[in-house]
Design a protein around this motif. Structure first.
Motif, mmCIF file in Angstrom:
data_model
loop_
_atom_site.group_PDB
_atom_site.id
_atom_site.type_symbol
_atom_site.label_atom_id
_atom_site.label_comp_id
_atom_site.label_asym_id
_atom_site.label_seq_id
_atom_site.Cartn_x
_atom_site.Cartn_y
_atom_site.Cartn_z
ATOM 1 N N PHE A 1 17.442 -34.259 -29.100
ATOM 2 C CA PHE A 1 18.632 -34.398 -28.277
ATOM 3 C C PHE A 1 19.030 -36.210 -29.028
ATOM 4 C CE2 PHE A 1 20.549 -37.222 -25.213
ATOM 5 C CZ PHE A 1 21.062 -36.699 -24.847
ATOM 6 N N ASN A 2 20.398 -35.818 -29.630
ATOM 7 C CA ASN A 2 20.487 -36.773 -30.758
ATOM 8 C C ASN A 2 22.330 -37.186 -30.320
ATOM 9 O OD1 ASN A 2 21.903 -38.570 -32.788
ATOM 10 N ND2 ASN A 2 20.520 -37.376 -33.988
ATOM 11 N N PRO A 3 22.840 -37.998 -29.316
ATOM 12 C CA PRO A 3 24.287 -38.166 -29.616
ATOM 13 C C PRO A 3 24.845 -38.466 -30.630
ATOM 14 C CG PRO A 3 22.492 -39.321 -27.675
ATOM 15 C CD PRO A 3 22.180 -38.714 -28.940
ATOM 16 N N ASP A 4 24.702 -39.236 -31.314
ATOM 17 C CA ASP A 4 24.969 -40.035 -32.829
ATOM 18 C C ASP A 4 25.683 -38.783 -33.784
ATOM 19 O OD1 ASP A 4 24.446 -42.067 -31.925
ATOM 20 O OD2 ASP A 4 22.507 -42.452 -33.130
ATOM 21 N N ARG A 5 24.989 -37.626 -33.609
ATOM 22 C CA ARG A 5 25.809 -36.178 -34.320
ATOM 23 C C ARG A 5 27.450 -36.007 -33.806
ATOM 24 N NH1 ARG A 5 21.600 -32.325 -34.255
ATOM 25 N NH2 ARG A 5 19.773 -32.347 -32.648
ATOM 26 N N PHE A 6 27.902 -37.331 -33.036
ATOM 27 C CA PHE A 6 29.174 -36.551 -32.793
ATOM 28 C C PHE A 6 29.636 -38.513 -33.331
ATOM 29 C CE2 PHE A 6 26.984 -33.604 -29.980
ATOM 30 C CZ PHE A 6 27.767 -32.982 -30.457
ATOM 31 N N SER A 7 28.908 -39.355 -33.761
ATOM 32 C CA SER A 7 30.069 -40.322 -34.211
ATOM 33 C C SER A 7 30.866 -39.912 -34.851
ATOM 34 C CB SER A 7 28.942 -41.415 -34.433
ATOM 35 O OG SER A 7 27.490 -40.750 -34.607
ATOM 36 N N GLU B 1 27.515 -35.725 -37.758
ATOM 37 C CA GLU B 1 27.002 -34.572 -37.922
ATOM 38 C C GLU B 1 28.241 -33.170 -38.448
ATOM 39 O OE1 GLU B 1 23.583 -33.143 -36.272
ATOM 40 O OE2 GLU B 1 23.297 -31.327 -37.088
ATOM 41 N N LEU B 2 28.711 -33.351 -36.847
ATOM 42 C CA LEU B 2 30.119 -32.499 -36.352
ATOM 43 C C LEU B 2 31.266 -32.448 -38.231
ATOM 44 C CD1 LEU B 2 30.639 -30.468 -34.345
ATOM 45 C CD2 LEU B 2 32.421 -31.829 -33.667
ATOM 46 N N GLU B 3 30.975 -34.135 -37.883
ATOM 47 C CA GLU B 3 32.528 -33.803 -38.389
ATOM 48 C C GLU B 3 32.423 -33.604 -40.119
ATOM 49 O OE1 GLU B 3 34.013 -38.049 -38.382
ATOM 50 O OE2 GLU B 3 34.577 -37.735 -36.767
ATOM 51 N N SER B 4 31.104 -33.636 -40.281
ATOM 52 C CA SER B 4 30.723 -32.868 -41.441
ATOM 53 C C SER B 4 30.684 -31.280 -42.300
ATOM 54 C CB SER B 4 29.030 -33.763 -42.472
ATOM 55 O OG SER B 4 28.310 -33.318 -41.796
ATOM 56 N N MET B 5 30.461 -31.029 -40.719
ATOM 57 C CA MET B 5 30.655 -30.217 -40.859
ATOM 58 C C MET B 5 32.027 -28.822 -41.466
ATOM 59 S SD MET B 5 29.516 -28.071 -37.802
ATOM 60 C CE MET B 5 26.895 -28.988 -37.566
ATOM 61 N N ASP B 6 31.251 -27.390 -42.248
ATOM 62 C CA ASP B 6 32.780 -26.807 -42.663
ATOM 63 C C ASP B 6 33.910 -26.654 -41.984
ATOM 64 O OD1 ASP B 6 32.120 -26.789 -44.922
ATOM 65 O OD2 ASP B 6 30.595 -24.839 -44.867
ATOM 66 N N SER B 7 33.454 -26.268 -39.906
ATOM 67 C CA SER B 7 33.869 -25.790 -38.648
ATOM 68 C C SER B 7 33.654 -26.569 -37.885
ATOM 69 C CB SER B 7 33.784 -23.932 -39.167
ATOM 70 O OG SER B 7 34.138 -23.934 -38.425
ATOM 71 N N SER B 8 34.620 -26.930 -37.326
ATOM 72 C CA SER B 8 34.160 -26.874 -36.428
ATOM 73 C C SER B 8 34.646 -26.615 -35.109
ATOM 74 C CB SER B 8 35.528 -27.826 -35.364
ATOM 75 O OG SER B 8 36.948 -27.097 -35.288
ATOM 76 N N TYR B 9 34.114 -25.043 -35.047
ATOM 77 C CA TYR B 9 33.894 -23.665 -34.096
ATOM 78 C C TYR B 9 32.266 -23.510 -34.268
ATOM 79 C CZ TYR B 9 38.440 -22.658 -32.783
ATOM 80 O OH TYR B 9 39.645 -22.553 -32.604
ATOM 81 N N ALA B 10 31.409 -24.691 -34.739
ATOM 82 C CA ALA B 10 30.092 -24.799 -34.521
ATOM 83 C C ALA B 10 30.033 -25.603 -33.132
ATOM 84 C CB ALA B 10 29.554 -25.592 -36.115
ATOM 85 N N TYR B 11 30.611 -25.978 -33.118
ATOM 86 C CA TYR B 11 30.881 -26.558 -31.569
ATOM 87 C C TYR B 11 32.152 -26.308 -29.980
ATOM 88 C CZ TYR B 11 30.052 -30.672 -28.071
ATOM 89 O OH TYR B 11 30.232 -30.961 -26.543
ATOM 90 N N LEU B 12 31.671 -25.881 -29.354
ATOM 91 C CA LEU B 12 32.263 -24.963 -28.069
ATOM 92 C C LEU B 12 32.177 -24.595 -27.466
ATOM 93 C CD1 LEU B 12 33.187 -21.315 -29.303
ATOM 94 C CD2 LEU B 12 31.189 -22.132 -30.435
ATOM 95 N N PRO B 13 31.747 -26.498 -26.998
ATOM 96 C CA PRO B 13 30.670 -25.764 -25.292
ATOM 97 C C PRO B 13 32.167 -25.701 -24.047
ATOM 98 C CG PRO B 13 31.084 -28.303 -25.956
ATOM 99 C CD PRO B 13 30.896 -27.138 -26.877
ATOM 100 N N PHE B 14 33.567 -26.033 -24.710
ATOM 101 C CA PHE B 14 35.103 -25.718 -23.710
ATOM 102 C C PHE B 14 35.021 -24.462 -24.548
ATOM 103 C CE2 PHE B 14 34.201 -30.246 -23.222
ATOM 104 C CZ PHE B 14 33.621 -30.120 -21.394
ATOM 105 N N GLY B 15 34.828 -23.305 -24.920
ATOM 106 C CA GLY B 15 35.114 -22.444 -26.296
ATOM 107 C C GLY B 15 36.481 -23.072 -27.014
ATOM 108 N N GLY B 16 37.916 -22.278 -27.382
ATOM 109 C CA GLY B 16 37.821 -22.825 -28.284
ATOM 110 C C GLY B 16 39.762 -21.591 -28.492
ATOM 111 N N GLY B 17 40.400 -22.124 -29.280
ATOM 112 C CA GLY B 17 42.241 -21.372 -29.381
ATOM 113 C C GLY B 17 42.860 -21.900 -27.606
ATOM 114 N N GLY B 18 43.522 -20.643 -28.240
ATOM 115 C CA GLY B 18 44.362 -20.682 -26.482
ATOM 116 C C GLY B 18 43.768 -20.613 -25.231
ATOM 117 N N ARG B 19 42.651 -19.783 -24.934
ATOM 118 C CA ARG B 19 41.765 -20.189 -23.651
ATOM 119 C C ARG B 19 40.533 -20.841 -23.744
ATOM 120 N NH1 ARG B 19 43.599 -14.575 -21.496
ATOM 121 N NH2 ARG B 19 42.598 -15.196 -20.317
#
Ligand code: HEM
Length: 540
Positions: free
Chosen positions: A449-455, A459-477
């Motif tokens: 558990f490491n909240p700093d992934r989201f600073s 880590e999230l910002e350095s990923m190739d795609s933001s679609y590696a994190y999608l707790p609320f889904g993505g796109g129009g839906r």
């Protein structure tokens, strides 16, 4: 349990030998034997067809049906199953793996780039109507959800409903109501005097009251009266949606319901609930005719009022929702909005309890904004933006313990391809949140558990795609109530952090990691989680 794997595989492999044997013996036996044999052959062929991976999907890696089923039957945890059977195959067929689901074979997509296409190209991959069409109109689940709603509709029907509901969710951010109910929930915590509290139950009652008030302005009062008639009726009905025998043998519910008194009772409760919803909608229409709703602050209006107001404005050409459509959306909000947020809150409180440093840092941020005076204080809408660290704690909670297990299935409209993998027409596809959020190919130490992934720059910002994190889904839906739920969680967590030190009882089964119970379908609930809430000295 390996025996179940081997039993079913042997059953499939032995099919040819079985056929030869039967043909050999046929000559010797009576008419009854012919009929029994024919029925056995028919059932055997059906099972074989259902369990075998369709030819059209054989170019994609797959988990054999018996292996998946045996994991379910022996109660392996969702996370262990996902790691062992899905994540381990991440490098095969570009992060796509077929698995057997209740509705047939589906492709689980774990490649973020492919997920992006899957979710953005709603014309090629609409929601699968098989999900609800599979249920008879007399079944409990279909009676509750109706034929369609915002989350199941596609095309024009979905656009029409989303266009009406979007402004309602944009306007509704009832932070004062969230604060009032948090205060009620904390009265229950005070009564515990620091003894362990079943936190999931309290959070569920809290979110149920929120959705009752935010949905249609009715106080279900379940925080203080957990056994109230409407709460009991709703919980009874919702408990029955995924009841195994009725899902796998729907005929039991449609033709033989008289033999199942408990099931009949759930249907009766649903009839009662429907009457309740109907009267609320009628009453609201009458009230709106007579009362000027402009006098109420938009943020604090309930969704039913906001949905009814759609189409009234000068530049609003939406075709208003009928009473039946309003009812179908409201029951959906109830279902989609209550367990998801309560699970997120329960898990966030757990991770704060087992990470005292993170808890202290989050609390300090809250105290900097709200002060540490003795009286209760909750954030305003504007102050909600001043909790960046708490927001990271919430994001990390939604990664490590995503409330929904997977996305509603999509269905390929024609032969197509995803990241170079051929996807034949009518293929069902889904995204498994654990497979993506716990994937060590995508996340460093995903179990930590490491909240700093989201600073910023994390880590999230350095990923190739933001679609590696999608707790609320993505796109129009994407979840229509994302901001609503985030605001709700921030009010509760800031209020409780300010007032209590949160900890795990010494002998807790969750000491080393959060344990989950059997899945109820939409989410995998925590297992008998108790937490201690000790009042901090400064606040009374
Ligand atoms: C932590 C809380 C929540 C999480 C993690 C969550 C997650 C999701 C996800 C993943 C989807 C996309 C489903 C898909 O594409 O197959 C979704 C859609 C939806 N959610 Fe949520 N949700 C939450 C809270 C809520 C609340 C509070 C409500 C209602 C009050 C709600 C109502 C909906 C609706 C109506 C949709 C369908 C949107 C559409 O298809 O246009 N959700 N949610």
């Amino acid at each position: 349990m390996a025996s179940i794997d081997s039993m079913v595989s042997q059953l499939l492999q032995a099919r040819h030998g079985f056929l030869d044997n039967i043909i050999h013996h046929l000559g010797k036996h009576s008419k009854a034997t012919y009929i029994t044999t024919a029925i056995a052959l028919y059932i055997g062929a059906k099972i074989y067809n259902v369990l075998s991976l369709p030819k059209s999907l054989r170019h994609i890696a797959h988990v054999p049906a018996p292996v998946w089923m045996s994991s379910l039957m022996r109660g392996e945890t969702t996370l262990d199953r996902t790691k062992r059977l899905l994540i381990s195959r991440m490098t095969e067929t570009n992060g796509m793996v077929c698995k057997f689901s209740q509705l047939g074979w589906e492709v689980t997509v774990m490649n973020p780039k492919a997920i992006k296409t899957l979710l953005q190209r709603t014309d090629i991959f609409p929601k699968s109507e098989v999900t609800i069409d599979n249920f008879d109109s007399r079944s409990l689940i279909r009676r509750y959800f109706g034929k369609t709603n915002l989350t199941l509709a596609n095309g024009h029907e979905w656009m029409r409903r989303r266009k009406i509901a979007n402004p309602a969710f944009k306007r509704a951010l009832p932070v004062k109501m969230f604060a009032r109910l948090t205060s009620q929930a904390s009265e229950q915590l005070d009564q515990s005097n620091g003894a362990p509290v079943m936190i999931a139950s309290l959070m569920q009652r809290f979110t149920l009251d929120v959705i009752g008030l935010a949905g249609f302005g009715f106080d279900l009062n379940s925080i203080s009266s957990p056994d109230g008639q409407w709460v009991t009726a709703y919980n009874d009905v919702a408990d029955g949606f995924m009841a195994f025998p009725f899902i796998f043998l729907p005929i039991l519910e449609t033709e033989f319901i008289q033999f199942f008194p408990n099931r009949r009772k759930k249907h009766e409760q649903l009839t009662k609930l429907d009457g309740f919803f109907e009267s609320i909608i009628e009453h609201k229409r009458e009230t709106l005719k007579n009362v000027n709703s402009e006098s109420v602050d938009d943020n604090e209006k309930d969704l039913l009022t906001l949905l009814m107001e759609a189409g009234r404005g000068e530049d609003d050409d939406s075709e208003p929702l009928t009473n039946q459509e309003l009812r179908d959306e409201l029951v959906l909000f109830f279902f989609a909005g209550h367990d998801t947020t309560s699970h997120a809150l329960t898990c966030a409180l757990y991770y704060l309890a087992v990470n005292p440093d993170i808890q202290e840092k989050a609390r300090q941020e809250v105290l900097d904004v709200l002060g540490d005076a003795q009286e209760e204080k909750f954030p305003t809408i504007q102050q909600l933006r001043q909790f960046p660290y708490l927001a990271r704690v919430m994001k990390e909670t939604l990664r490590i313990a995503s409330p929904p297990v997977n996305l509603v299935q999509r269905i390929a409209q024609h032969d197509t391809e995803l990241e170079g993998v051929v996807i034949p027409k009518d293929t069902l596809l889904t995204v498994d949140f654990y497979a993506i959020h716990h994937n060590h190919h995508l996340w460093k130490n995903p179990e930590v558990f490491n909240p700093d992934r989201f600073s910023e720059g994390g880590e999230l910002e350095s990923m190739d795609s933001s679609y590696a994190y999608l707790p609320f889904g993505g796109g129009g839906r994407q979840c229509i109530a994302m901001n609503f739920s985030i605001a709700e969680q921030k009010v509760v967590l800031s209020g409780l952090l300010r007032k209590y030190d949160i900890s795990l009882p010494e002998n807790s089964i969750h000491k080393h990691s959060l344990q989950f119970g059997p899945s109820t379908g939409l989410i995998v609930p925590t297992k008998d989680l108790e937490l201690k809430f000790i009042r901090r000295n400064q606040v009374i």
